[in-house]
Design an enzyme around this catalytic site. Structure first.
Site, PDB file in Angstrom:
ATOM      1  N   CYS A  56      41.523  82.168  31.286  1.00 60.51           N
ATOM      2  CA  CYS A  56      40.601  81.931  30.180  1.00 60.51           C
ATOM      3  C   CYS A  56      39.280  81.322  30.657  1.00 60.51           C
ATOM      4  O   CYS A  56      39.276  80.349  31.406  1.00 60.51           O
ATOM      5  CB  CYS A  56      41.242  81.007  29.147  1.00 60.51           C
ATOM      6  N   GLU A 101      37.259  99.353  10.306  1.00 60.39           N
ATOM      7  CA  GLU A 101      37.602  98.021   9.813  1.00 60.39           C
ATOM      8  C   GLU A 101      38.776  98.062   8.844  1.00 60.39           C
ATOM      9  O   GLU A 101      39.658  97.212   8.890  1.00 60.39           O
ATOM     10  CB  GLU A 101      36.399  97.360   9.145  1.00 60.39           C
ATOM     11  N   CYS A 124      46.309  81.240  29.795  1.00 67.07           N
ATOM     12  CA  CYS A 124      45.308  80.176  29.909  1.00 67.07           C
ATOM     13  C   CYS A 124      44.652  80.168  31.289  1.00 67.07           C
ATOM     14  O   CYS A 124      43.487  79.804  31.428  1.00 67.07           O
ATOM     15  CB  CYS A 124      45.944  78.818  29.609  1.00 67.07           C
ATOM     16  N   ASP A 138      38.893  86.697  11.942  1.00 63.68           N
ATOM     17  CA  ASP A 138      40.138  87.442  11.790  1.00 63.68           C
ATOM     18  C   ASP A 138      41.266  86.605  12.396  1.00 63.68           C
ATOM     19  O   ASP A 138      41.069  85.439  12.726  1.00 63.68           O
ATOM     20  CB  ASP A 138      40.031  88.819  12.456  1.00 63.68           C
ATOM     21  N   CYS A 161      39.386  73.439  26.756  1.00 68.27           N
ATOM     22  CA  CYS A 161      40.374  73.685  25.717  1.00 68.27           C
ATOM     23  C   CYS A 161      41.502  72.668  25.749  1.00 68.27           C
ATOM     24  O   CYS A 161      42.262  72.602  26.702  1.00 68.27           O
ATOM     25  CB  CYS A 161      40.951  75.096  25.859  1.00 68.27           C
ATOM     26  N   CYS A 169      43.857  84.735  24.817  1.00 67.13           N
ATOM     27  CA  CYS A 169      44.369  83.677  23.942  1.00 67.13           C
ATOM     28  C   CYS A 169      45.312  84.289  22.912  1.00 67.13           C
ATOM     29  O   CYS A 169      45.127  84.143  21.709  1.00 67.13           O
ATOM     30  CB  CYS A 169      43.199  82.967  23.266  1.00 67.13           C
ATOM     31  N   TYR A 206      36.871  89.067   5.106  1.00 66.27           N
ATOM     32  CA  TYR A 206      36.797  89.478   6.509  1.00 66.27           C
ATOM     33  C   TYR A 206      36.013  90.779   6.678  1.00 66.27           C
ATOM     34  O   TYR A 206      35.056  90.859   7.461  1.00 66.27           O
ATOM     35  CB  TYR A 206      38.183  89.653   7.136  1.00 66.27           C
TER      36      TYR A 206
END
Length: 322
Positions: free
Chosen positions: A222, A52, A219, A153, A228, A212, A135
């Site tokens: 997706c 992380e 798209c 994030d 969307c 994305c 985060y």
DNA sequence: AACGCGGGGTG
DNA sequence: CACCCAGCGTT
């Protein structure tokens, strides 16, 4: 929270039916398309923490290249805490944002000193540790301790803004599509499917990083394009007027900082280097007029724990800290 | 809220 | 070349 009746949140994300459809579609997509990343198979909180921290503002691809070596060098909190910070800074080579290495090392020492050698499990306590912000604390809580919390994030932020532009309002546009913080985390929390926080958060991240994307989103591929409002409407990335950063002859100070740390990494053993020789090595046309500027860079690096400055009779000598 | 912080990859 | 990246700490 998933209760359809008493939704009193400020940012409603629309009818519950559509949200269920979206979450179901995305989770289904994730089951077939999740990225196979080494830290996702880890159980040891330490190893997840390292990933992380490395992933803060650093692309997955680069972390993949450095993660195994760092772990073999420092396999546990205890080993990291016992190490010299200079060796940690050296192992951080190629990662960028070297301050993260120092903070990670300090975190390990803090834990061995007064944390019982273990990470706390809740977000609030995690955030008190050096290098852990909202985060990373949330990511650790969710990914290592199974807490049902949202993790936002840059990927998640972008996905939510595109999927729910009316609810997740964008307050300011800075470097990254920065969204008003409170609204965004509220929205993410209200979306969490019960008991599936881990898969859900990772699904949003993977969608953001593979479909994305910030530029030229796919798209057509997706799983939630039908829901969307932004689908096929992302034309151009915003002109995002970056502030010019402090620089010397067109090269940002942070690049010189990076060069200095890199030069010190490449010194052998515990040796140090004279200020002037160092200056010339990181700025070939170094002149007297650069002295004040260069000195300030060194002082800043010292403050950040990235270099040690020693005043000798012959002048200033620079090395990595112990 | 706005900066500063690395450095390599991408369109 | 400008943008982008599993953000954080300081001011």
């Amino acid at each position: 929270m998933g209760n359809r009746k008493s939704r009193t949140r400020r940012c409603s994300l629309g009818p519950i039916r559509r949200r269920s459809t979206i979450t179901a579609s995305l989770l289904r997509w994730y089951r077939r398309n999740s990225r196979d990343l080494p830290w996702r198979g880890e159980r040891d909180p330490y190893r997840i923490l390292v990933s992380e921290v490395m992933l803060q503002q650093t692309q997955v691809g680069r972390v993949l290249a450095k993660y195994p070596l760092f772990l073999s060098r420092f396999p546990s909190f205890q080993k990291l805490a016992r190490a010299k910070s200079s060796s940690v800074i050296k192992a951080w080579q190629g990662m960028g944002y070297n301050g993260r290495a120092v903070r990670l090392w300090r975190l390990a020492r803090t834990l061995m000193l007064d944390g019982g050698g273990k990470l706390p499990g809740d977000t609030r306590a995690l955030q008190k540790l050096p290098g852990i912000g909202l985060y990373t604390a949330s990511a650790l809580a969710c990914f290592t301790f199974g807490k049902q919390v949202a993790v936002v994030d840059t990927n998640v932020s972008r996905v939510l803004y595109r999927l729910f532009p009316a609810s997740v309002r964008r307050r300011t546009v800075s470097r990254n599509e920065t969204i008003r913080r409170g609204d965004l985390w509220d929205a993410a929390a209200s979306l969490l499917p019960k008991g599936r926080a881990k898969q859900w958060n990772q699904a949003l991240m993977d969608l953001g990083s593979t479909i994305c994307t910030a530029r030229a989103p796919k798209c057509g591929a997706c799983p939630v394009q039908a829901h969307c409002p932004s689908a096929h409407q992302i034309n151009r990335t915003r002109a995002d007027q970056r502030k010019r950063e402090p620089a010397r002859e067109g090269i940002p100070n942070r690049i010189y900082r990076g060069r200095i740390v890199e030069a010190l990494r490449n010194l052998n053993g515990t040796s140090s280097i004279g200020q002037h020789q160092l200056a010339v090595s990181i700025k070939p046309n170094y002149r007297r007029g650069d002295r004040k500027w260069f000195r300030q860079i060194l002082v800043d690096l010292e403050r950040d724990g990235l270099v040690r400055l020693a005043r000798t009779t012959t002048g200033l000598r620079v090395s990595l800290p112990d």
